[in-house]
Enzyme design. Structure first.
Site, mmCIF file in Angstrom:
data_model
loop_
_atom_site.group_PDB
_atom_site.id
_atom_site.type_symbol
_atom_site.label_atom_id
_atom_site.label_comp_id
_atom_site.label_asym_id
_atom_site.label_seq_id
_atom_site.Cartn_x
_atom_site.Cartn_y
_atom_site.Cartn_z
ATOM 1 N N GLU A 225 0.817 -1.221 0.000
ATOM 2 C CA GLU A 225 0.000 0.000 0.000
ATOM 3 C C GLU A 225 0.846 1.263 0.000
ATOM 4 O O GLU A 225 1.894 1.334 0.633
ATOM 5 C CB GLU A 225 -0.931 -0.021 1.213
ATOM 6 C CG GLU A 225 -2.092 -0.962 0.979
ATOM 7 C CD GLU A 225 -2.911 -1.237 2.221
ATOM 8 O OE1 GLU A 225 -2.454 -0.929 3.335
ATOM 9 O OE2 GLU A 225 -4.006 -1.780 2.068
ATOM 10 N N CYS B 288 3.296 8.482 1.315
ATOM 11 C CA CYS B 288 3.764 7.546 2.338
ATOM 12 C C CYS B 288 4.028 6.200 1.662
ATOM 13 O O CYS B 288 3.111 5.593 1.112
ATOM 14 C CB CYS B 288 2.678 7.445 3.405
ATOM 15 S SG CYS B 288 3.063 6.276 4.689
ATOM 16 N N CYS C 119 5.181 -6.902 8.436
ATOM 17 C CA CYS C 119 6.190 -6.347 9.354
ATOM 18 C C CYS C 119 6.460 -7.366 10.452
ATOM 19 O O CYS C 119 5.554 -8.051 10.902
ATOM 20 C CB CYS C 119 5.683 -5.045 9.956
ATOM 21 S SG CYS C 119 6.935 -4.190 10.944
ATOM 22 N N CYS D 99 4.056 -4.343 16.742
ATOM 23 C CA CYS D 99 3.651 -3.320 17.712
ATOM 24 C C CYS D 99 2.160 -3.535 17.995
ATOM 25 O O CYS D 99 1.384 -3.728 17.053
ATOM 26 C CB CYS D 99 3.884 -1.917 17.157
ATOM 27 S SG CYS D 99 5.602 -1.639 16.708
ATOM 28 N N CYS E 23 -0.725 -1.591 16.233
ATOM 29 C CA CYS E 23 -0.613 -1.372 14.780
ATOM 30 C C CYS E 23 -1.217 -2.533 13.997
ATOM 31 O O CYS E 23 -0.853 -3.689 14.218
ATOM 32 C CB CYS E 23 0.858 -1.198 14.414
ATOM 33 S SG CYS E 23 1.145 -1.145 12.646
ATOM 34 N N CYS F 3 -2.526 6.285 9.756
ATOM 35 C CA CYS F 3 -1.377 5.706 10.427
ATOM 36 C C CYS F 3 -1.753 4.449 11.220
ATOM 37 O O CYS F 3 -2.697 4.466 11.993
ATOM 38 C CB CYS F 3 -0.834 6.763 11.372
ATOM 39 S SG CYS F 3 0.780 6.396 11.935
#
Ligand code: SF4
Length: 356
Positions: A97, A110, A117, A121, A124, A342
């Site tokens: 993305e 961005c 990932c 976290c 997230c 975010c």
């Protein structure tokens, strides 16, 4: 050299390619490199037939050796606030993305550096998806080129004014490709983004921050999200490896070398990291190295165990930092309705992958 996608080449790779294929004198090699680089990165051309004033032999060699393929767009969503999110399908069918956030004269793109990932976290959404792979240099560069095509941004007045490595993934776990992509972005004969127009955001990989200070030199954003080891470990497992003292050391070094403040990213989570004592500890931490703080509203996603702080608490937290004399901004969430905000990236990729 063994490249097949042109966007894997650095400027010096292209120059080496030209000089190894043609016996041109140094000045001519650099002239040809400039010309080709401009066609590709200033004008966005993909067909060598449109490269004017270049010998047909050189065009043929380039065409034979490289492709100029763009990544396909699998889906595009436009938020009511103007934010655009593209879901790109890589040639290996992985999905990634890229988000464009317009704001007055500024347009921020961005970009992602990994598919998925590893860092997990807790707040997230991206982190809930298993790491699939590091993006190659051309897959990173293609995100910018596709966005430029889509926005018709090949004129002299740039619509994409800033590039942030804040999409999916930890950029410093894909260090070499991120570094190379930045060298391509910064090349003056091409995309020409200065170091001050690029920000790399890290969850705090201290050893790589030290390296990047010497080798990359863009703005650095640190996803801090908690002012103590105890709390940070709970929400960011990476803190078990790199402690706050390591972050202080590496960020101090980075800001000393690039002479800029480090952006500290701090997502406010209700009753977790938004207390008075967190604000106090954060003020102490901020005085350890030059920094400015971005407070970010939390974007909840299905199944997450956190809630956004209420607006009164956010205001109080903000005032407390401001009174201490540090620079603090409160970032409004953008593109929330298309899950482009975010910490929300990746949702669509996962859903898509399952249905493919
Ligand atoms: S916040 Fe960044 S580093 Fe942490 S899981 Fe999400 S994408 Fe990875």
């Amino acid at each position: 050299m063994n490249f097949s996608n042109f966007y894997d080449l650095s400027y010096s790779d292209l120059s080496d390619f030209i000089s190894s294929n043609f016996s041109l004198e140094k000045k001519k090699t650099s002239m040809r490199t400039n010309q080709i680089w401009k066609f590709v990165y200033k004008k966005g051309l993909r067909e060598t037939s449109k490269f004017s004033n270049i010998s047909s032999e050189l065009k043929y060699n380039i065409e034979k050796s490289f492709n100029f393929n763009r990544t396909n767009i699998a889906e595009k969503k436009i938020s009511k606030d103007g934010t655009i999110k593209w879901l790109l399908k890589l040639s290996d069918n992985n999905l990634v993305e890229t988000v464009f956030i317009p704001s007055g004269k500024r347009g921020t793109l961005c970009v992602s550096s990994q598919v998925g990932c590893t860092l997990n976290c807790k707040f997230c959404h991206t982190g809930t998806q298993l790491m699939v792979k590091n993006l190659t240099t051309h897959e990173i560069i293609n995100q910018i080129l596709v966005a430029k095509d889509e926005l018709n941004d090949w004129g002299s007045q740039k619509k994409i004014t800033n590039i942030v490595y804040m999409g999916m993934g930890e950029p410093f776990y894909n260090y070499d490709n991120v570094k190379k992509s930045i060298s391509i972005l910064r090349e003056r004969n091409g995309l020409d983004y200065s170091a001050k127009k690029i920000t790399v955001s890290t969850a705090g990989i201290s050893n790589e921050i030290m390296k990047a200070a010497d080798e990359i030199g863009t703005y650095l954003a640190l996803s801090l999200h908690a002012p103590t080891d105890e709390l940070r470990e709970k929400i960011m497992p990476i803190n078990k490896k790199f402690k706050i003292k390591d972050l202080i050391e590496s960020c101090s070094y980075y800001s000393k070398i690039n002479k800029e403040k480090i952006f500290l990213e701090y997502v406010l989570l209700k009753d977790i990291n938004d207390t008075d004592s967190c604000a106090q500890q954060l003020v102490k931490l901020m005085s350890k190295f030059p920094s400015k703080l971005n407070l970010i509203e939390f974007n909840a996603w299905p199944g997450v165990g956190y809630e956004p702080s209420d607006s009164e608490t956010v205001q109080k937290f903000y005032e407390k930092i401001k009174k201490s004399g540090h620079i603090v901004t409160l970032r409004k969430s953008r593109g929330e309705d298309i899950l482009g905000a975010c910490g929300q990236l990746k949702t669509d990729s996962e859903k898509k992958r399952k249905s493919l």
